[in-house]
Design a protein around this motif. Structure first.
Motif: not given
Ligand code: MN
Ligand code: G
Ligand code: G
Ligand code: NA
Length: 254
Positions: A35, A94, A126, A156, A177
């Motif tokens: 990530e 993200n 995400e 996320d 997640k």
């Molecule tokens: Mn994240």
């Protein structure tokens, strides 16, 4: 105000760096992805944590050019790792609300992928539930456009938004997640454990991948693995690392 004027100049001054945190398969312990996590190293202020400048970047709209830089830079970096032999490595990035709504998003992503010859299926975006649910019909169109590029979508901080679960049925989501608030107390609090287990069961029956985030201890890892969780991310394996240290970790694992 001072932070804002500095933030405006941070991109052109090259003050941003991207750290990478490994995602690890619970089946075999292999690093399956990373990530990208933005960091701001200011020459005077030192490290400004994302929690302090991402909300500001959101408000001012600066997140749009900064986010485009993150996409380009992270795709180029991970592509170099692919070419060094770590070819299966996934990249997660993200996206905040402002970025998701921005009209050039799809073009920005397409360009970042194309310029680094990145395999689209190895990119995962995400998004939080609140970003997805803000304007559901519009969001659904957006998500379809993104999936049409061949990339994947992850929810996320799953479980912390106050959304319905209906979107999981209709939106093209690939993975969940589990928020770290459920992971943190999984050894001690039966309710946290029940929620983590339920999220994993939900994801599995919907054929979604499920990733636990914020895993800090071996005990948490074993419990989540026992529940059938697919991947983990957290300090128990590694903190977010600068590119050279992440590469060292990749090289160690083969
Ligand atoms: Mn994240
Ligand atoms: O990196 P953590 O270490 O502190 O990140 C804090 C928050 O900042 C997380 O919610 C994460 O999703 C967000 N964040 C980190 N990097 C980025 C980025 O490149 N873009 C956006 N939009 N958010 C990011
Ligand atoms: O919101 P998002 O999931 O994108 O944010 C990721 C954040 O979680 C980053 O700030 C990252 O530094 C942090 N993080 C990653 N692993 C752990 C962990 O094991 N424990 C804690 N407390 N934070 C973590
Ligand atoms: Na998260």
């Amino acid at each position: 105000l001072m932070l804002e004027s500095r933030l405006r100049k941070a991109l052109e001054h090259g003050e941003f760096v991207i750290y990478y945190q490994p995602k690890v398969s619970l089946a075999d312990g292999a690093i399956v992805g990373v990530e990208a996590l933005l960091r701001w190293f200011h020459p005077d202020l030192g490290l400004v944590p994302p929690a302090e400048f991402i909300p500001l970047a959101e408000e001012t709209g600066l997140i749009v050019p900064i986010g485009a830089w993150v996409l380009r830079t992270a795709c180029a970096q991970v592509r170099r790792w692919h070419r060094m032999g770590h070819s299966g490595l996934q990249l997660a990035v993200n996206l905040s609300a402002r970025q998701f709504q921005e009209k050039n998003l799809v073009a920005t992503i397409e360009q970042a992928i194309r310029s680094s010859e990145f395999p689209p299926g190895a990119v995962e975006l995400e998004l939080t539930e609140s970003v997805i649910m803000r304007d559901a019909p519009e969001a659904a169109r957006r998500l379809k456009e993104l999936v049409a590029l061949g990339i994947r979508l992850a929810v996320d901080d799953f479980g912390t938004g106050y959304s319905s679960l209906g979107y999981l049925k209709t939106f093209p989501i690939g993975s969940l997640k589990i928020d770290r608030s459920f992971v943190r107390d999984v050894e001690r609090d039966p309710n946290s454990a029940a929620l983590a287990q339920a999220i994993i069961a939900l994801a599995t029956s919907l054929k979604l991948k499920v990733v636990a985030e914020g895993v800090e201890t071996r005990e948490q890892l074993e419990i989540l693995k026992g529940f059938g969780c697919h991947e983990l991310q957290g300090f128990v394996f590694s903190r977010p690392l600068p590119p050279d240290e992440l590469l060292a970790l990749l090289e160690e694992g083969r």
